[in-house]
Design a protein around this motif. Structure first.
Motif, mmCIF file in Angstrom:
data_model
loop_
_atom_site.group_PDB
_atom_site.id
_atom_site.type_symbol
_atom_site.label_atom_id
_atom_site.label_comp_id
_atom_site.label_asym_id
_atom_site.label_seq_id
_atom_site.Cartn_x
_atom_site.Cartn_y
_atom_site.Cartn_z
ATOM 1 N N THR A 67 0.834 -1.200 0.000
ATOM 2 C CA THR A 67 0.000 0.000 0.000
ATOM 3 C C THR A 67 0.874 1.258 0.000
ATOM 4 O OG1 THR A 67 -1.737 -1.142 1.209
ATOM 5 C CG2 THR A 67 -1.798 1.273 1.223
ATOM 6 N N PRO A 68 0.770 2.137 -1.005
ATOM 7 C CA PRO A 68 1.567 3.373 -1.017
ATOM 8 C C PRO A 68 1.164 4.289 0.139
ATOM 9 C CG PRO A 68 0.644 2.882 -3.190
ATOM 10 C CD PRO A 68 -0.043 1.978 -2.219
ATOM 11 N N ALA A 69 2.113 5.061 0.610
ATOM 12 C CA ALA A 69 1.850 6.053 1.659
ATOM 13 C C ALA A 69 2.439 7.391 1.216
ATOM 14 C CB ALA A 69 2.468 5.617 2.985
ATOM 15 N N HIS A 70 1.794 8.485 1.632
ATOM 16 C CA HIS A 70 2.224 9.820 1.216
ATOM 17 C C HIS A 70 2.437 10.707 2.434
ATOM 18 C CE1 HIS A 70 0.058 8.105 -2.214
ATOM 19 N NE2 HIS A 70 0.781 8.902 -2.985
ATOM 20 N N ASP A 71 3.316 11.704 2.297
ATOM 21 C CA ASP A 71 3.477 12.675 3.368
ATOM 22 C C ASP A 71 2.475 13.814 3.176
ATOM 23 O OD1 ASP A 71 4.479 14.346 1.380
ATOM 24 O OD2 ASP A 71 6.572 14.026 1.923
ATOM 25 N N LYS A 72 2.519 14.818 4.040
ATOM 26 C CA LYS A 72 1.538 15.900 3.995
ATOM 27 C C LYS A 72 1.658 16.751 2.736
ATOM 28 C CE LYS A 72 0.977 16.273 9.012
ATOM 29 N NZ LYS A 72 1.099 17.143 10.206
ATOM 30 N N ALA A 73 2.807 16.696 2.078
ATOM 31 C CA ALA A 73 2.995 17.467 0.840
ATOM 32 C C ALA A 73 2.598 16.673 -0.386
ATOM 33 C CB ALA A 73 4.453 17.908 0.718
ATOM 34 N N GLY A 74 2.148 15.424 -0.182
ATOM 35 C CA GLY A 74 1.728 14.595 -1.302
ATOM 36 C C GLY A 74 2.826 13.734 -1.889
#
Length: 309
Positions: A186-193
């Protein structure tokens, strides 16, 4: 009852056989071919071509709205619909709107146009959908996706296809699971995308982790605790150095330095197997020659494939 009165489309001239993907990756591909946008085409140019195509049948007179839909719009903040309207020579007083950020963008734009025409706030709304989606390497999407654009005019008169029924369901998607094949990490992203967790191209069940700097530039790619790649940048945001693992065994073992001209075009690459503060003394790995007529037009790429300089 509002419906579709005219239809237009644009598909780029270039084609890529799907067998090319199976030849390159050893899997995937399939029959047929996919359309490929040229070097001077993007989502906007294809949308304009589709809009002009539908206007050949409907005409420009009476168009009082233009809705644009895309998941790969060229601009992130600028209103794309106004640019398309101007390029298609439509009245500057028409209503314009963009629909983006979702695979439902196209149907959302069509429903909004139907609502506007049925409510009487517009008589003829031009709806344009355009996409230039890039599939993940080795994925089925890489060969399935094709570049192109479609356009329809929604009206109450001269309707060719009347919309009599419609249903909308709002289901929040929190994860994507496989129905066939291997389960993906599952990909995960930070707050900046920025994507922090990336499925491995050769082992989709497992993943790499990515670290970005405060300017959202990719700095480090890791496999567990081992660095696979480290990137360095200069004050102009150009990538000037790459450290990477060439064999997947003992971590970083190769260093590539990049040299640019004043147009930000890479002119030369130099490689070393050790950290080096004098890259100008290293062996040349590759050289690039660019056309003066267009900034992205590469004329020649010389590459040292056998490592003998």
């Amino acid at each position: 009852m509002a419906g579709i009165s005219s239809v237009g489309a644009y598909i780029p001239m270039y084609r890529l056989p799907r067998t090319a993907f199976s030849e390159a990756w050893g899997s995937g591909g399939g029959p047929g071919e996919r359309s490929v946008a040229s070097h001077d085409e993007d989502t906007m140019t294809m949308a304009v071509n589709a809009a002009v195509d539908v206007l050949k049948a409907h005409g420009r007179d009476g168009i009082d709205g233009l809705f644009f839909a895309s998941t790969t719009a060229t601009y992130r903040e600028k209103l794309s619909a106004t640019l398309i309207a101007a390029a298609a020579d439509l009245d500057p007083n028409i209503r314009t709107a963009d629909f983006a950020g979702s695979l439902r963008a196209g149907t959302s734009a069509l429903l909004a146009a139907l609502d506007a025409v049925n409510a009487g706030s517009a008589k003829n709304v031009l709806v344009v959908a355009s996409d230039d989606r890039q599939g993940y390497p080795r994925s089925d999407f890489e060969s399935i996706f094709g570049d192109g654009a479609a356009a329809v005019v929604v009206s109450r008169t001269n309707v060719a296809a009347e919309i009599t029924q419609r249903v909308s369901i709002a289901n929040e998607i929190t994860d994507v699971t496989e129905t066939i094949g291997v389960a993906w990490a599952t990909p995960a992203h930070d707050k900046a995308g920025n994507m922090k967790t990336v499925p491995r191209p050769t082992d989709l069940f497992n993943s790499y982790s990515c670290t970005y700097d405060c300017w959202n530039r990719l700095r480090i790619v890791k496999d567990g605790g081992d660095n696979l790649a480290v990137y360095e940048y200069d004050g102009m945001n150009r990538r000037v150095k790459k450290h990477f693992d060439s064999d997947g065994v003992y971590g970083v073992d190769t260093y590539v330095h990049y040299f640019y001209n004043d147009q930000w075009q890479v002119l030369e690459e130099r490689e070393s197997t050790t950290e080096n503060t004098g890259p100008e003394s290293l062996d040349i790995l590759g050289q690039y020659i660019w056309s003066p007529r267009y900034i992205d037009a590469l004329i020649l790429h010389d590459y040292d494939a056998d490592g003998n300089s």
